[in-house]
Design an enzyme around this catalytic site. Sequence first.
Site, PDB file in Angstrom:
ATOM      1  N   CYS A   2       8.230  32.006  20.207  1.00  0.00           N
ATOM      2  CA  CYS A   2       8.006  31.322  22.226  1.00  0.00           C
ATOM      3  C   CYS A   2       6.863  31.790  22.551  1.00  0.00           C
ATOM      4  CB  CYS A   2       9.234  31.312  22.534  1.00  0.00           C
ATOM      5  SG  CYS A   2      10.370  30.564  21.060  1.00  0.00           S
ATOM      6  N   ARG A  27       2.396  27.724  21.752  1.00  0.00           N
ATOM      7  CA  ARG A  27       3.189  29.063  20.834  1.00  0.00           C
ATOM      8  C   ARG A  27       4.594  27.890  20.813  1.00  0.00           C
ATOM      9  NH1 ARG A  27       2.593  33.866  19.996  1.00  0.00           N
ATOM     10  NH2 ARG A  27       4.139  34.859  19.785  1.00  0.00           N
ATOM     11  N   TRP A  74       9.917  27.525  21.733  1.00  0.00           N
ATOM     12  CA  TRP A  74      10.071  26.684  20.175  1.00  0.00           C
ATOM     13  C   TRP A  74      11.277  26.574  19.866  1.00  0.00           C
ATOM     14  CZ3 TRP A  74      10.189  27.817  14.365  1.00  0.00           C
ATOM     15  CH2 TRP A  74      10.061  27.031  13.680  1.00  0.00           C
ATOM     16  N   ASN A  98      11.848  35.268  22.828  1.00  0.00           N
ATOM     17  CA  ASN A  98      10.773  35.231  21.549  1.00  0.00           C
ATOM     18  C   ASN A  98      11.393  35.329  20.135  1.00  0.00           C
ATOM     19  OD1 ASN A  98       9.077  34.567  19.833  1.00  0.00           O
ATOM     20  ND2 ASN A  98       7.411  35.404  20.394  1.00  0.00           N
ATOM     21  N   GLY A  99      11.593  34.564  18.560  1.00  0.00           N
ATOM     22  CA  GLY A  99      12.618  35.681  17.937  1.00  0.00           C
ATOM     23  C   GLY A  99      13.447  34.800  17.554  1.00  0.00           C
ATOM     24  N   GLU A 481      -5.184  20.393   2.578  1.00  0.00           N
ATOM     25  CA  GLU A 481      -6.121  20.729   3.394  1.00  0.00           C
ATOM     26  C   GLU A 481      -6.103  19.296   4.513  1.00  0.00           C
ATOM     27  OE1 GLU A 481      -5.096  23.303   5.175  1.00  0.00           O
ATOM     28  OE2 GLU A 481      -6.697  22.787   7.072  1.00  0.00           O
ATOM     29  N   LYS A 485      -3.508  18.001   7.442  1.00  0.00           N
ATOM     30  CA  LYS A 485      -4.079  17.736   8.586  1.00  0.00           C
ATOM     31  C   LYS A 485      -3.623  16.612   9.310  1.00  0.00           C
ATOM     32  CE  LYS A 485      -4.911  20.862   9.680  1.00  0.00           C
ATOM     33  NZ  LYS A 485      -5.129  21.775   9.752  1.00  0.00           N
ATOM     34  N   GLU A 488      -0.006  16.199   9.360  1.00  0.00           N
ATOM     35  CA  GLU A 488       0.649  17.370  11.101  1.00  0.00           C
ATOM     36  C   GLU A 488       0.398  16.641  11.945  1.00  0.00           C
ATOM     37  OE1 GLU A 488      -0.049  21.674  10.677  1.00  0.00           O
ATOM     38  OE2 GLU A 488      -2.080  20.838  10.119  1.00  0.00           O
ATOM     39  N   HIS A 504       0.787  11.422 -14.104  1.00  0.00           N
ATOM     40  CA  HIS A 504       1.533  12.210 -14.610  1.00  0.00           C
ATOM     41  C   HIS A 504       2.393  11.531 -13.054  1.00  0.00           C
ATOM     42  CE1 HIS A 504      -0.187  14.025 -18.186  1.00  0.00           C
ATOM     43  NE2 HIS A 504      -1.342  14.468 -16.956  1.00  0.00           N
ATOM     44  N   LYS A 604       1.890  26.841  16.575  1.00  0.00           N
ATOM     45  CA  LYS A 604       0.686  27.650  16.523  1.00  0.00           C
ATOM     46  C   LYS A 604       1.139  28.748  15.729  1.00  0.00           C
ATOM     47  CE  LYS A 604      -3.488  27.257  16.578  1.00  0.00           C
ATOM     48  NZ  LYS A 604      -4.200  27.152  15.279  1.00  0.00           N
TER      49      LYS A 604
HETATM   50  C1  G6P Z   1       2.031  27.323  11.774  1.00  0.00           C
HETATM   51  C2  G6P Z   1       0.588  26.225  12.155  1.00  0.00           C
HETATM   52  C3  G6P Z   1      -0.679  26.566  10.407  1.00  0.00           C
HETATM   53  C4  G6P Z   1      -0.631  27.977  10.228  1.00  0.00           C
HETATM   54  C5  G6P Z   1       0.442  28.916   9.583  1.00  0.00           C
HETATM   55  C6  G6P Z   1      -0.123  29.746   9.660  1.00  0.00           C
HETATM   56  O1  G6P Z   1       2.683  26.400  10.788  1.00  0.00           O
HETATM   57  O2  G6P Z   1       1.056  25.060  12.910  1.00  0.00           O
HETATM   58  O3  G6P Z   1      -1.692  25.816  11.569  1.00  0.00           O
HETATM   59  O4  G6P Z   1      -2.128  27.725   9.271  1.00  0.00           O
HETATM   60  O5  G6P Z   1       1.457  28.744  10.975  1.00  0.00           O
HETATM   61  O6  G6P Z   1      -0.412  30.556  10.044  1.00  0.00           O
HETATM   62  P1  G6P Z   1      -1.566  31.748  10.832  1.00  0.00           P
HETATM   63  O7  G6P Z   1      -1.576  32.281  11.492  1.00  0.00           O
HETATM   64  O8  G6P Z   1      -0.800  33.562   9.640  1.00  0.00           O
HETATM   65  O9  G6P Z   1      -2.671  31.989   9.916  1.00  0.00           O
END
Ligand code: G6P
Length: 609
Positions: A2, A27, A74, A98-99, A481, A485, A488, A504, A604
């Site tokens: 958070c 966050r 969050w 937060n935590g 990746e 994307k 997400e 396979h 994030k």
């Molecule tokens: C979250 C974000 C991702 C990110 C991951 C790792 O899940 O939504 O976009 O890749 O954390 O984050 P970091 O800050 O360790 O790269």
Amino acid sequence: MCGIVAAAAQRDVAPLLIAGLKALEYRGYDSAGLAVLNGGEIRRVRAKGKVREMEGLYRADPFPGGTGIAHTRWATHGVPNTANAHPHVQGGVALVHNGIIENYATLRGELEARGHVFTSETDTEVMAALISERMVSGKSLLDAVSSVVHELEGAYAIAVVSDSEPGRVVGARRGAPLLVGVGIGENFLGSDAQALIQVTNKIIYLEEHDVVEITRDQVQVYGHDGKPVERAVHESELSKDAVERGEYRHYMQKEIFEQPRAVADTLEARISPNGVLPNIFGVGGDELLAKVKGLHIIACGTSYHAGLVAKYWIEEYARLPVNVEVASEYRYREAVVPDGTLFVAISQSGETADTLAAMRESRRRGYLGTLAICNVPESSVVREADLKLMTRAGPEIGVASTKAFTTQLAALGLLTLQLAHQRGLDGARYADLTAQLLHMPSMIEKALELEPRIIELSERLIHRQHALFLGRGAQHPVAMEGALKLKEISYIHAEAYAAGELKHGPLALVDEDMPVIAVAPNGPLLDKLKSNLQEVRARGGELLVFADGEASMDGNASRGVILRMDGGGDFIAPAVFTVPMQLLAYHVAVLRGTDVDQPRNLAKSVTVE
Ligand code: G6P
């Protein structure tokens, strides 16, 4: 993960807190709230949804007050609703957190037995109750917080106010970030500098177990043993512009287009046409790297995909064995660590709980050393690593990571070259790879010109439920990746496969409703990939192929499209081919009308396990 903002000032703080929360929404953004002290009274407003929902309620009925705490959530314990939104208030104590408090159920049971009544399902509310209990028995807010945090198991960053101590905010951290913003005649707490940059650029980064007390004119930090400690004040280099969206529709789009600059910044003064410059990983870095016999790369999410690309690079060019693993698995298993292994943590934020815990765990496992590849200089991962190479992406706001990924690839490219050179890579090949890396920014720039074509292609995906991404070699992680994307931000189910695996299993899914997106640069595996694409074509699947300019694709996309581009060479092609993946996901999401920068259920920076 958070977001927290708190302030002690002469002016009314609610508008400052709301502005800070907006900067922190990356966050978490499922509910928000703030509490302000006005004299001896606590006023609070909370709402489900984004900060602007809560802001609307506040503006309809504003209240004054120079001391306050605020939070964007969050959800971990308890669904996102108003009752579970922070701040939580118990007996005149208001608290944001937060935590995750792991022993909260036991603590809550004990408090209930003593007559406390709880109004939320959160782990946070027990802390407010415990602190208020201590204050009733005569402790000051500072002493009450300091004693309660010793009884908590888990991770926390908190900010607390009490109606019996107006003008004062007490904060504490363990396992989650918290910092102090030092103003003129006013002071602040925040989960990161971004929340505070609009009020001050003078930042104190708190250390693990620190407790801090702020008033309008004073900041006092207390260390693990409860004694006052001095912590340095840093000038943050963040600028307000860096966190503004400008002409772009979304932060994600802005950040995709910032990549040429961000990658160039990451390479600047670290590589010349003659090769990698000395000791870019820190003092003694080259000496340590020369001793490396293998690497374990640990990361999460997008950063993990960057690590997977690096495995192909380092094994091919430096001939060193590389293991890449997600941090949440690594930390709980007994990995074998051969002599001379370097531990590499990759993280945009440097605060991801799993990555940080894995790095701390690695200390016990006998590595040669640790290297952090990270975008936030003051982050925990960077502070705790032996060697570091900062990516210089600037603040990344969009939850879906873009420029963080390509700058990580640039940094890992530097690492690959350094390791390869030290192990005697042929001079001509070293010069070629160096030249490719130096061209990465301009090749990414060129790839961005594909945007209009990709907008057209996006139409083909908007009504789909599923998509498959294929790549071979170092393009397999690029396909991963791309799939990440897309899922997400557009909520289309997407999976990536090494193209040779198609037959396979996943081939069973291919029919006319299954779009298959292939990353197909030139290289020794292109012919193999083409055969894989024929397998798709034979089943009526719709192909979207991203191919190098001159490569013949033998009519592979008779049902579908071939989009031609320039990958910039075998080494850097994974970074360049990432760009159309990002643009495709972005434009599909825009057309589907999702919340691109803040997709549902995600955050994030994941600073909880
Ligand atoms: C979250 C974000 C991702 C990110 C991951 C790792 O899940 O939504 O976009 O890749 O954390 O984050 P970091 O800050 O360790 O790269």
